[in-house]
Structure formats: C-alpha cells, structure tokens
Design a protein around this motif. Structure first.
Motif, PDB file in Angstrom:
ATOM      1  N   LYS A  59       1.060  -1.120   0.029  1.00  0.00           N
ATOM      2  CA  LYS A  59      -0.022  -0.008   0.061  1.00  0.00           C
ATOM      3  C   LYS A  59       0.767   1.263  -0.124  1.00  0.00           C
ATOM      4  O   LYS A  59       0.439   2.323  -0.227  1.00  0.00           O
ATOM      5  CB  LYS A  59      -0.824  -0.011   1.051  1.00  0.00           C
ATOM      6  CG  LYS A  59      -2.025  -1.079   1.097  1.00  0.00           C
ATOM      7  CD  LYS A  59      -3.082  -0.956   2.265  1.00  0.00           C
ATOM      8  CE  LYS A  59      -3.789  -2.323   2.521  1.00  0.00           C
ATOM      9  NZ  LYS A  59      -4.618  -2.881   1.269  1.00  0.00           N
ATOM     10  N   ARG A  60       2.122   0.986   0.066  1.00  0.00           N
ATOM     11  CA  ARG A  60       3.192   2.280   0.067  1.00  0.00           C
ATOM     12  C   ARG A  60       4.087   2.067  -1.032  1.00  0.00           C
ATOM     13  O   ARG A  60       4.234   1.169  -1.404  1.00  0.00           O
ATOM     14  CB  ARG A  60       3.651   2.241   1.427  1.00  0.00           C
ATOM     15  CG  ARG A  60       2.804   2.376   2.590  1.00  0.00           C
ATOM     16  CD  ARG A  60       3.489   2.598   4.004  1.00  0.00           C
ATOM     17  NE  ARG A  60       4.716   1.497   4.289  1.00  0.00           N
ATOM     18  CZ  ARG A  60       5.504   1.583   5.225  1.00  0.00           C
ATOM     19  NH1 ARG A  60       5.173   2.538   6.218  1.00  0.00           N
ATOM     20  NH2 ARG A  60       6.148   0.855   5.435  1.00  0.00           N
ATOM     21  N   GLU A  61       4.977   3.046  -1.255  1.00  0.00           N
ATOM     22  CA  GLU A  61       5.996   2.903  -2.168  1.00  0.00           C
ATOM     23  C   GLU A  61       6.992   2.261  -1.660  1.00  0.00           C
ATOM     24  O   GLU A  61       7.247   2.341  -0.202  1.00  0.00           O
ATOM     25  CB  GLU A  61       6.678   4.325  -2.495  1.00  0.00           C
ATOM     26  CG  GLU A  61       5.596   5.352  -3.396  1.00  0.00           C
ATOM     27  CD  GLU A  61       5.941   4.956  -4.747  1.00  0.00           C
ATOM     28  OE1 GLU A  61       6.810   4.640  -5.200  1.00  0.00           O
ATOM     29  OE2 GLU A  61       4.713   4.803  -5.265  1.00  0.00           O
ATOM     30  N   VAL A  62       7.737   1.344  -2.411  1.00  0.00           N
ATOM     31  CA  VAL A  62       8.696   0.401  -1.770  1.00  0.00           C
ATOM     32  C   VAL A  62       9.956   0.798  -2.804  1.00  0.00           C
ATOM     33  O   VAL A  62      10.052   0.696  -3.850  1.00  0.00           O
ATOM     34  CB  VAL A  62       8.258  -1.052  -1.697  1.00  0.00           C
ATOM     35  CG1 VAL A  62       9.514  -1.680  -1.437  1.00  0.00           C
ATOM     36  CG2 VAL A  62       7.369  -0.937  -0.996  1.00  0.00           C
ATOM     37  N   PHE A  63      11.120   0.682  -1.979  1.00  0.00           N
ATOM     38  CA  PHE A  63      12.561   0.769  -2.773  1.00  0.00           C
ATOM     39  C   PHE A  63      13.218  -0.551  -2.222  1.00  0.00           C
ATOM     40  O   PHE A  63      13.367  -0.764  -1.282  1.00  0.00           O
ATOM     41  CB  PHE A  63      13.611   1.973  -2.348  1.00  0.00           C
ATOM     42  CG  PHE A  63      14.856   1.986  -2.964  1.00  0.00           C
ATOM     43  CD1 PHE A  63      14.939   2.695  -4.213  1.00  0.00           C
ATOM     44  CD2 PHE A  63      15.786   1.317  -2.439  1.00  0.00           C
ATOM     45  CE1 PHE A  63      16.139   2.703  -5.049  1.00  0.00           C
ATOM     46  CE2 PHE A  63      17.075   1.191  -3.223  1.00  0.00           C
ATOM     47  CZ  PHE A  63      17.111   1.977  -4.181  1.00  0.00           C
ATOM     48  N   PHE A  81      13.379   0.675   1.831  1.00  0.00           N
ATOM     49  CA  PHE A  81      12.870   1.637   2.376  1.00  0.00           C
ATOM     50  C   PHE A  81      11.393   1.823   1.897  1.00  0.00           C
ATOM     51  O   PHE A  81      10.871   1.252   0.759  1.00  0.00           O
ATOM     52  CB  PHE A  81      13.581   2.920   1.563  1.00  0.00           C
ATOM     53  CG  PHE A  81      15.003   2.921   1.934  1.00  0.00           C
ATOM     54  CD1 PHE A  81      15.701   3.378   3.153  1.00  0.00           C
ATOM     55  CD2 PHE A  81      15.769   2.664   0.843  1.00  0.00           C
ATOM     56  CE1 PHE A  81      16.897   3.316   3.355  1.00  0.00           C
ATOM     57  CE2 PHE A  81      17.446   2.661   1.306  1.00  0.00           C
ATOM     58  CZ  PHE A  81      17.736   3.034   2.392  1.00  0.00           C
ATOM     59  N   TYR A  82      10.628   2.494   2.633  1.00  0.00           N
ATOM     60  CA  TYR A  82       8.963   2.530   2.760  1.00  0.00           C
ATOM     61  C   TYR A  82       8.811   4.091   2.565  1.00  0.00           C
ATOM     62  O   TYR A  82       9.434   4.824   3.109  1.00  0.00           O
ATOM     63  CB  TYR A  82       8.430   1.798   3.581  1.00  0.00           C
ATOM     64  CG  TYR A  82       8.607   0.385   3.580  1.00  0.00           C
ATOM     65  CD1 TYR A  82       8.268  -0.562   2.610  1.00  0.00           C
ATOM     66  CD2 TYR A  82       9.802  -0.201   4.470  1.00  0.00           C
ATOM     67  CE1 TYR A  82       8.308  -1.760   2.925  1.00  0.00           C
ATOM     68  CE2 TYR A  82      10.098  -1.460   4.471  1.00  0.00           C
ATOM     69  CZ  TYR A  82       9.206  -2.243   3.609  1.00  0.00           C
ATOM     70  OH  TYR A  82       9.549  -3.697   3.593  1.00  0.00           O
ATOM     71  N   GLY A  83       7.672   4.212   1.747  1.00  0.00           N
ATOM     72  CA  GLY A  83       7.410   5.826   1.691  1.00  0.00           C
ATOM     73  C   GLY A  83       6.048   5.827   1.526  1.00  0.00           C
ATOM     74  O   GLY A  83       5.235   5.051   1.801  1.00  0.00           O
ATOM     75  N   THR A  84       5.731   7.059   1.191  1.00  0.00           N
ATOM     76  CA  THR A  84       4.109   7.440   0.856  1.00  0.00           C
ATOM     77  C   THR A  84       3.767   7.168  -0.553  1.00  0.00           C
ATOM     78  O   THR A  84       4.690   6.368  -1.363  1.00  0.00           O
ATOM     79  CB  THR A  84       3.866   8.822   1.074  1.00  0.00           C
ATOM     80  OG1 THR A  84       4.625   9.704   0.092  1.00  0.00           O
ATOM     81  CG2 THR A  84       4.451   9.406   2.275  1.00  0.00           C
ATOM     82  N   ILE A  85       2.628   7.504  -0.954  1.00  0.00           N
ATOM     83  CA  ILE A  85       2.142   7.166  -2.294  1.00  0.00           C
ATOM     84  C   ILE A  85       3.005   7.612  -3.528  1.00  0.00           C
ATOM     85  O   ILE A  85       3.076   7.062  -4.420  1.00  0.00           O
ATOM     86  CB  ILE A  85       0.606   7.630  -2.682  1.00  0.00           C
ATOM     87  CG1 ILE A  85      -0.098   7.128  -3.860  1.00  0.00           C
ATOM     88  CG2 ILE A  85       0.496   9.038  -2.542  1.00  0.00           C
ATOM     89  CD1 ILE A  85      -1.046   6.202  -3.466  1.00  0.00           C
TER      90      ILE A  85
END
Length: 108
Positions: A59-63, A81-85
């Motif tokens: 459900k989130r951005e993933v690097f 790393f995880y981020g927002t949309i």
C-alpha cells in the motif's frame, strides 16, 4: 499447504480456506523460489513478473534491491525503504552496506 507432483507440474493443495491475501503471499513465495532455483531475470518481462508478485499487495512506495549473480539469477530480494504514495527516501549508504554485506556472505 503441501506440494505434490502431477505430470511433471507442481500442484499445491490446501486443506483450509485461504484469504486473497494468503493466496498472494503464497504465490509470491512460490515465484521467488522459482527464481532462486535457477530461473533468470534477464529480460524486462521476467523482472516485471517477479516484482508484480512481490509488490502488488503493498500500500506504500517501496524501494527494493534485487541482488543477482553474473547469470542474472536471483540471490536475494530486499525491501529497504518505504514511503508515501508518491515517494520514498533512499539512503545510498544503506544500499551500499547491503550490497557489501551480501558480497561478503557469498565469498566467505
């Protein structure tokens, strides 16, 4: 879930109901194992297929980092790393540490 052979194709049998999430989790595991057991990630379609199963339920951005050998076979998949949309903060030092650490594991 247990694995059985049928006409040289693997068949997976479960004796309890599974949620859609559990099915996707198992599919990602099976696909990852097939790539770890020798299938190559040597073209955009195979990379897309692998990453689609790994990332579809996020459900989130993933690097993420795919560590490959010289024959383009998967060694390891790491979500760093995880981020927002619309983005994720990426720290180069963390990526380099992962790669160096993986190299040390392979050669020691």
């Amino acid at each position: 879930m247990r694995k059985t052979r049928k006409q040289s194709k693997q068949v997976y049998v479960t004796h309890e109901p599974l949620t859609a999430h559990q099915v996707l989790e198992k599919a990602a595991e099976i696909l990852a194992e097939s790539f770890k057991s020798g299938e190559q990630l040597n073209n955009p379609q195979s990379v897309k297929q692998y990453l689609s199963c790994q990332l579809a339920r996020k459900k989130r951005e993933v690097f993420a980092v795919l560590l490959l050998d010289t024959s383009h076979r998967l060694i390891e998949y790491h979500e760093l790393f995880y981020g927002t949309i619309d983005g994720a903060s990426v720290y180069t030092r963390e990526v380099i540490q992962l790669v160096v650490s993986a190299g040390e594991k392979l050669y020691h």
